[in-house]
Design an enzyme around this catalytic site. Structure first.
Site, PDB file in Angstrom:
ATOM      1  N   LYS A 285      -6.752 -65.249  -2.461  1.00 17.98           N
ATOM      2  CA  LYS A 285      -5.433 -65.766  -2.112  1.00 17.98           C
ATOM      3  C   LYS A 285      -4.447 -64.607  -2.007  1.00 17.98           C
ATOM      4  CE  LYS A 285      -3.099 -69.552  -1.588  1.00 17.98           C
ATOM      5  NZ  LYS A 285      -3.398 -70.592  -0.635  1.00 17.98           N
TER       6      LYS A 285
ATOM      7  N   LYS B 207     -13.463 -58.992  -0.585  1.00 15.93           N
ATOM      8  CA  LYS B 207     -13.492 -60.235  -1.362  1.00 15.93           C
ATOM      9  C   LYS B 207     -12.390 -61.152  -0.850  1.00 15.93           C
ATOM     10  CE  LYS B 207     -12.879 -62.064  -6.023  1.00 15.93           C
ATOM     11  NZ  LYS B 207     -11.708 -62.171  -6.875  1.00 15.93           N
TER      12      LYS B 207
ATOM     13  N   CYS C 101      -4.378 -54.927 -15.735  1.00 13.34           N
ATOM     14  CA  CYS C 101      -4.185 -55.655 -14.471  1.00 13.34           C
ATOM     15  C   CYS C 101      -3.922 -57.118 -14.835  1.00 13.34           C
ATOM     16  CB  CYS C 101      -5.413 -55.541 -13.555  1.00 13.34           C
ATOM     17  SG  CYS C 101      -5.291 -56.680 -12.149  1.00 13.34           S
TER      18      CYS C 101
ATOM     19  N   HIS D 144      -9.231 -71.690  -3.445  1.00 11.11           N
ATOM     20  CA  HIS D 144      -9.785 -71.313  -2.137  1.00 11.11           C
ATOM     21  C   HIS D 144     -11.305 -71.472  -2.207  1.00 11.11           C
ATOM     22  CE1 HIS D 144     -11.076 -67.491  -3.794  1.00 11.11           C
ATOM     23  NE2 HIS D 144      -9.842 -67.125  -4.070  1.00 11.11           N
TER      24      HIS D 144
ATOM     25  N   CYS E  14      -5.560 -51.607  -9.506  1.00 12.81           N
ATOM     26  CA  CYS E  14      -6.802 -52.292  -9.860  1.00 12.81           C
ATOM     27  C   CYS E  14      -7.705 -52.280  -8.622  1.00 12.81           C
ATOM     28  CB  CYS E  14      -6.480 -53.736 -10.278  1.00 12.81           C
ATOM     29  SG  CYS E  14      -7.904 -54.822 -10.205  1.00 12.81           S
TER      30      CYS E  14
ATOM     31  N   CYS F 213      -6.357 -59.656 -13.199  1.00 12.38           N
ATOM     32  CA  CYS F 213      -7.657 -59.779 -13.894  1.00 12.38           C
ATOM     33  C   CYS F 213      -7.448 -60.209 -15.340  1.00 12.38           C
ATOM     34  CB  CYS F 213      -8.400 -58.448 -13.938  1.00 12.38           C
ATOM     35  SG  CYS F 213      -9.006 -57.846 -12.378  1.00 12.38           S
TER      36      CYS F 213
ATOM     37  N   HIS G  31     -13.538 -70.173  -5.133  1.00 17.92           N
ATOM     38  CA  HIS G  31     -13.613 -71.010  -6.336  1.00 17.92           C
ATOM     39  C   HIS G  31     -14.594 -72.162  -6.115  1.00 17.92           C
ATOM     40  CE1 HIS G  31      -9.279 -69.493  -6.495  1.00 17.92           C
ATOM     41  NE2 HIS G  31      -9.923 -68.841  -7.441  1.00 17.92           N
TER      42      HIS G  31
ATOM     43  N   HIS H 228      -7.991 -56.029  -7.175  1.00 17.41           N
ATOM     44  CA  HIS H 228      -6.810 -56.686  -6.601  1.00 17.41           C
ATOM     45  C   HIS H 228      -5.930 -55.764  -5.771  1.00 17.41           C
ATOM     46  CE1 HIS H 228      -7.967 -59.619  -9.722  1.00 17.41           C
ATOM     47  NE2 HIS H 228      -7.580 -60.462  -8.789  1.00 17.41           N
TER      48      HIS H 228
HETATM   49  N1  MSP Z   1     -10.110 -67.883 -15.489  1.00 17.37           N
HETATM   50  C1  MSP Z   1     -11.124 -66.927 -15.236  1.00 17.37           C
HETATM   51  C2  MSP Z   1     -12.478 -67.420 -15.719  1.00 17.37           C
HETATM   52  C3  MSP Z   1     -12.539 -67.774 -17.163  1.00 17.37           C
HETATM   53  S1  MSP Z   1     -14.109 -68.366 -17.613  1.00 17.37           S
HETATM   54  C4  MSP Z   1     -14.069 -68.447 -19.260  1.00 17.37           C
HETATM   55  C5  MSP Z   1     -11.210 -66.643 -13.731  1.00 17.37           C
HETATM   56  N2  MSP Z   1     -10.728 -67.566 -12.938  1.00 17.37           N
HETATM   57  S2  MSP Z   1     -10.608 -67.450 -11.345  1.00 17.37           S
HETATM   58  O1  MSP Z   1      -9.977 -68.674 -10.939  1.00 17.37           O
HETATM   59  O2  MSP Z   1      -9.946 -66.239 -10.979  1.00 17.37           O
HETATM   60  O3  MSP Z   1     -12.044 -67.316 -10.762  1.00 17.37           O
HETATM   61  C6  MSP Z   1     -12.977 -68.319 -10.922  1.00 17.37           C
HETATM   62  C7  MSP Z   1     -14.268 -68.034 -10.192  1.00 17.37           C
HETATM   63  O4  MSP Z   1     -14.043 -67.960  -8.790  1.00 17.37           O
HETATM   64  C8  MSP Z   1     -14.932 -66.718 -10.597  1.00 17.37           C
HETATM   65  O5  MSP Z   1     -16.328 -66.953 -10.825  1.00 17.37           O
HETATM   66  C9  MSP Z   1     -14.768 -65.866  -9.395  1.00 17.37           C
HETATM   67  O6  MSP Z   1     -15.817 -64.944  -9.253  1.00 17.37           O
HETATM   68  C10 MSP Z   1     -14.822 -66.912  -8.293  1.00 17.37           C
HETATM   69  N3  MSP Z   1     -14.287 -66.358  -7.055  1.00 17.37           N
HETATM   70  C11 MSP Z   1     -12.983 -66.050  -6.754  1.00 17.37           C
HETATM   71  N4  MSP Z   1     -12.973 -65.458  -5.519  1.00 17.37           N
HETATM   72  C12 MSP Z   1     -14.239 -65.374  -5.032  1.00 17.37           C
HETATM   73  C13 MSP Z   1     -14.809 -65.045  -3.803  1.00 17.37           C
HETATM   74  N5  MSP Z   1     -14.107 -64.542  -2.806  1.00 17.37           N
HETATM   75  N6  MSP Z   1     -16.140 -65.292  -3.629  1.00 17.37           N
HETATM   76  C14 MSP Z   1     -16.906 -65.918  -4.584  1.00 17.37           C
HETATM   77  N7  MSP Z   1     -16.380 -66.249  -5.741  1.00 17.37           N
HETATM   78  C15 MSP Z   1     -15.136 -65.736  -6.110  1.00 17.37           C
HETATM   79  O7  MSP Z   1     -11.732 -65.616 -13.355  1.00 17.37           O
END
Ligand code: MSP
Length: 520
Positions: free
Chosen positions: A304, A301, A129, A20, A151, A132, A23, A154
């Site tokens: 998905k 936040k 969680c 989304h 959590c 997380c 990311h 989430h």
């Molecule tokens: N797999 C772990 C990261 C491991 S790094 C060694 C992870 N993955 S994630 O896919 O859940 O998230 C990846 C990134 O997307 C994170 O930096 C997270 O903060 C960012 N975002 C996910 N949702 C977000 C928002 N709604 N807004 C901004 N960024 C956020 O965590």
């Protein structure tokens, strides 16, 4: 002129689902920094990738009735790599934690911590969680009406787990980490996040469970194959396995240490656990960990799992990739949380991209075509107004560079935008369309058009890290023979001093940002 090594990383993404825009946000920000550093001549490397082990991914694969590797291969190819194309990411490498180069590095790393006495076998129980992939402390949990512990991120039930596992002596690093934050105040940025991290560490750190034996989707612990490495420990190590740690020493020392761009939800892993792991292994800590904010929908936040995830591909299809990149970096102050809405995207698109920037480019280009047969005129009558423009441009470019170095991306874009506003103001004051009515003003007219074209040239170069496709179009329209990529080798910082060759022919300029209400 900056010329150093710049290694920037994004988090590696969980592939339990499709991406989304949250990311995409981490990706676009890191890509902006990488493109800027390349354009000022730094020896730049940008890394992204996918985090494929662990319980969360295993459960998604099982729910889909697929072996986890097949599930991972499928999502990487159909969702995650296409995301990078859709938002024009210029990464130099893409690492998957299921690749042998990574798994091998994880085994070597973990063995090294064990050999150095930082790992022991013990028992642990706590609330976990799965979303997380983290044990939660009391302040990170909330109670629902039924008294279940959820959590706080989430809003899903945390599961009580009790395991016999291998532990990393994280508690031994409380003081070394506090010393690190004190001696290197930029290590965790921005300041608000640094303070958060310091007060968390000051409470004292607990040892960290770093293995699992209730499932086997992960990297096996080398000295005890009945356990796999905890997914976060596995994932963090990607930042060094990707650049050849212990395999290609020359490349490793050329790239390391890294600047990590991460969301604030995963800051502790990067600013606490990761540097402690590196210290234990005797490896230099990262250069910097920057925790950006969240994109919020209705104050929460965007995610998905909460049903508020917005697809980046849909937004880029509607507004274009450059508008997408520009909007999120400029409208949401980098480092802070920010709400966004389609109304806001459209309002900024029309005001800043279509009217402010696009219209400036098309007006100047059209006047050069009309009054000078599409050739770059000579500026033989420069006066005070031209000096003002030139100073403004110099200040904007050097000011933006300082802000990029401080990872103030929004500040850098605001600074560059003073060039757009300054040129629009200059045109309003100079009124070239009036000058054109009297042949006695020919020199002034030529000077005004030339000065404006030069301003556009600088904008094409300086905005290329944020709106690369548009910059390229503008660059071509200014008659540039080489692509902007070739120009960036010459250095973005020197763009303000360059010049368009007098008499050279302009190319055609498509509408850079068609107004949204003009779309079908
Ligand atoms: N797999 C772990 C990261 C491991 S790094 C060694 C992870 N993955 S994630 O896919 O859940 O998230 C990846 C990134 O997307 C994170 O930096 C997270 O903060 C960012 N975002 C996910 N949702 C977000 C928002 N709604 N807004 C901004 N960024 C956020 O965590």
């Amino acid at each position: 002129m900056a010329q150093g090594s710049f290694y920037v990383t994004t988090p590696i993404f969980y592939i339990n689902d499709v991406p989304h825009i949250g990311h995409a946000y981490s990706e676009v920000a890191a890509d902006f920094l990488a493109r800027w550093h390349r354009a000022v001549g730094d020896d730049t490397w940008s890394l992204t990738g996918t985090d494929e082990h662990g319980e969360k991914i295993l459960r998604s694969a099982q729910a889909a009735g697929l072996p986890p590797q097949e599930w991972a291969d499928n999502l990487v190819e159909t969702a995650w790599k296409p995301l990078l194309d859709a938002i024009n990411i210029s990464n130099d490498d893409f690492i998957r934690t299921t690749e042998e180069r990574h798994e091998d590095g994880v085994r070597r790393f973990i063995q090294r911590l064990y050999d150095r006495g930082y790992i022991y076998f013990g028992e642990f129980g706590g609330y976990y969680c799965v979303s997380c992939e983290e044990y939660k402390n009391e302040p990170d949990l909330i109670k629902n009406d039924d008294g279940d512990l959820l959590c706080a991120i989430h809003k899903r039930p945390a599961e009580y787990l009790s395991e016999e596992n291998y532990f990393f002596k994280l508690s031994e690093f409380t003081q070394p980490l506090l010393d690190l934050y004190a001696s290197n105040p930029n290590f965790v940025s921005p300041d608000s996040r640094r303070n958060e991290v310091i007060s968390f560490v000051k409470q004292g750190l607990q040892d960290l469970s770093i293995s699992r034996n209730s499932f086997d989707w992960g990297v096996k612990i080398p000295w005890d194959e009945s356990h796999i490495v905890y997914v976060w420990v596995d994932a963090l190590i990607n930042y060094i396995t990707a650049i050849g740690w212990g395999v290609d020493d020359q490349n490793f020392s050329r790239r390391w240490p890294a600047t990590h761009i991460v969301g604030k939800d995963i800051l502790r892993f990067h600013a606490v656990i990761w540097p402690a792991m590196l210290m234990a292994a005797g490896i230099e800590v990262p250069k910097q960990v920057f925790g950006h904010g969240w994109l919020l929908v209705g104050g929460e936040k965007m995610s998905k799992s909460s049903g508020t995830g917005v697809s980046p591909v849909e937004l880029t299809a509607a507004y274009g990739v450059d508008a997408f990149r520009y909007y999120f970096l400029k409208a949401v102050v980098f480092g802070a949380d920010g709400n966004f809405s389609l109304e806001d995207i459209e309002a900024r698109y029309n005001a800043e991209l279509a009217n402010g920037f696009g219209n400036l480019a098309s007006r100047v280009h059209a006047m050069a075509v009309k009054y000078f047969e599409g050739k770059v005129p000579e500026a033989s009558a420069k006066g005070e107004a031209e000096k003002v423009v030139s100073t403004l441009i110099q200040d904007a470019v050097s000011g933006a560079h300082k802000q990029v170095e401080a990872i103030d991306i929004t500040g850098a874009l605001n600074k560059l935008w003073t060039i757009v506003d300054g040129l629009n103001h200059y045109l309003t004051e100079q009124e070239p369309w009036h000058l054109a009515k009297d042949p006695a003003n020919a020199d002034r007219l030529a000077t005004v058009i030339r000065t404006s074209l030069e301003g556009l040239r600088v904008l094409a170069v300086a905005l290329s890290p944020v709106i690369p496709e548009t910059s390229e179009k503008l660059w071509v329209a200014l008659g540039a023979v080489e692509s902007i990529g070739a120009l960036s080798v010459q250095n973005l910082l020197e763009a303000a001093n360059g010049e368009l060759p007098t008499g050279s022919a302009l190319g055609t300029l498509p509408v850079l940002f068609p107004r949204i209400d003009n779309k079908d």
